[in-house]
Motif scaffolding. Structure first.
Motif, mmCIF file in Angstrom:
data_model
loop_
_atom_site.group_PDB
_atom_site.id
_atom_site.type_symbol
_atom_site.label_atom_id
_atom_site.label_comp_id
_atom_site.label_asym_id
_atom_site.label_seq_id
_atom_site.Cartn_x
_atom_site.Cartn_y
_atom_site.Cartn_z
ATOM 1 N N ARG A 1 -9.771 -2.614 1.108
ATOM 2 C CA ARG A 1 -9.359 -2.072 2.416
ATOM 3 C C ARG A 1 -8.520 -0.818 2.286
ATOM 4 O O ARG A 1 -8.499 0.016 3.185
ATOM 5 C CB ARG A 1 -8.581 -3.131 3.198
ATOM 6 N N LYS A 2 -7.807 -0.684 1.178
ATOM 7 C CA LYS A 2 -6.883 0.432 1.018
ATOM 8 C C LYS A 2 -7.335 1.418 -0.059
ATOM 9 O O LYS A 2 -6.535 2.240 -0.521
ATOM 10 C CB LYS A 2 -5.491 -0.104 0.655
ATOM 11 N N TYR A 3 -8.598 1.387 -0.416
ATOM 12 C CA TYR A 3 -9.069 2.217 -1.526
ATOM 13 C C TYR A 3 -8.826 3.701 -1.255
ATOM 14 O O TYR A 3 -8.553 4.470 -2.188
ATOM 15 C CB TYR A 3 -10.553 1.966 -1.786
ATOM 16 N N GLU A 4 -8.913 4.103 0.015
ATOM 17 C CA GLU A 4 -8.718 5.523 0.336
ATOM 18 C C GLU A 4 -7.286 5.985 0.073
ATOM 19 O O GLU A 4 -7.011 7.187 0.032
ATOM 20 C CB GLU A 4 -9.092 5.798 1.801
ATOM 21 N N GLU A 5 -6.355 5.026 -0.134
ATOM 22 C CA GLU A 5 -4.973 5.387 -0.432
ATOM 23 C C GLU A 5 -4.709 5.511 -1.939
ATOM 24 O O GLU A 5 -3.579 5.781 -2.358
ATOM 25 C CB GLU A 5 -4.016 4.356 0.176
ATOM 26 N N ARG A 6 -5.751 5.339 -2.729
ATOM 27 C CA ARG A 6 -5.612 5.418 -4.185
ATOM 28 C C ARG A 6 -5.042 6.766 -4.625
ATOM 29 O O ARG A 6 -4.153 6.837 -5.482
ATOM 30 C CB ARG A 6 -6.977 5.174 -4.802
ATOM 31 N N THR A 7 -5.527 7.851 -4.058
ATOM 32 C CA THR A 7 -5.040 9.187 -4.432
ATOM 33 C C THR A 7 -3.567 9.331 -4.097
ATOM 34 O O THR A 7 -2.786 9.872 -4.895
ATOM 35 C CB THR A 7 -5.863 10.277 -3.729
ATOM 36 N N SER B 1 0.839 -1.188 0.000
ATOM 37 C CA SER B 1 0.000 0.000 0.000
ATOM 38 C C SER B 1 0.881 1.247 0.000
ATOM 39 O O SER B 1 2.053 1.196 0.403
ATOM 40 C CB SER B 1 -0.918 0.018 1.230
#
Length: 245
Positions: A64-70, A34
């Protein structure tokens, strides 16, 4: 020695092991799962000149880590290495998760293409055809390295035709199917990996310092001298790095 795909940050006592790996290996690519793991690992491993930390968002944990895409996309312009990224077609992932995988992998490829390409370590378990389709849809993406390739011979030919490289480990080289696939790979497109600590032999994770073992097994598959295989690994790595300094 070298390792083109290891989760070095996830070994027990990782920092102590990293000191040994840095002293032993001429090059080690530590892939991350991630972007926040990449940030933390990059800080800790900054002291090691022979260890490079790749910016990753593993397909198995995209929900689970979608918010870290940006954060992932924002950092692509500043890195040379990306991984672990890709798709996983295992039956345990439903259509929603697979769509998230496709979205994120596509966005990563688009951004890598926009900034002139990157060296990428790519996961393609049970999703080789779709990974290749997405790679082929993006120009100037850099160097795609399919780690632990497990597709069909036909998919292997297609991957070769679009310019993919392959990282292989001792477990792949000692399986009948894996050895057959390695026998079909161009000698100048293959590099060693461990995929430890996830890849294990007995109860022990494969070592990031196992490339001598990979070279030995690959030399038997290709029926060439082991020193020639090692030299080939080094030449291939230099070629890959040439345009990504």
């Amino acid at each position: 020695m070298m390792d083109l795909h290891t989760h070095l940050d996830l070994y027990p006592d990782a920092l102590r092991l990293a000191h040994r790996v840095n002293d032993t290996n001429s090059f080690t690519l530590c892939v991350t799962t991630s972007p926040r793991a990449w940030e933390a690992t990059s800080r800790v491993f900054a002291q090691f000149s022979n260890i490079k930390v790749a910016l990753g968002l593993h397909p198995e944990i995209v929900a689970r880590k979608y918010e870290e895409r940006t954060l992932m996309l924002q950092n692509i312009p500043s890195v040379r290495y990306i991984g672990e990224i890709g798709l996983d077609g295992s039956s345990r992932y439903n259509n929603l998760l697979r769509n998230l995988q496709r979205q994120i992998f596509g966005e990563i490829l688009s951004e890598a293409s926009r900034v002139g390409g990157r060296v990428m370590s790519i996961h393609s378990r049970q999703a080789v055809s779709e990974v290749l389709l997405m790679l082929n849809a993006h120009s100037n993406i850099g160097v795609p390295i399919l780690h632990w390739f497990s597709g069909s011979p036909g998919e292997l030919r297609e991957a070769i035709n679009i310019g993919c490289y392959f990282s292989v480990n001792t477990l792949m080289a000692t399986s009948e199917r894996g050895a057959y696939l390695i026998s079909l790979m161009p000698h100048d497109k293959v590099l060693p990996e461990s995929d430890g600590p996830f890849a294990t032999e007995g109860n022990m994770p494969l070592s990031p310092m196992s490339s001598n073992g990979v070279a030995h097994l690959v030399s038997k598959i290709w029926k060439v001298d082991e020193a020639e295989v090692q030299f080939g690994f080094e030449s291939t790595l230099r070629h890959i790095q040439r345009d990504f300094r």
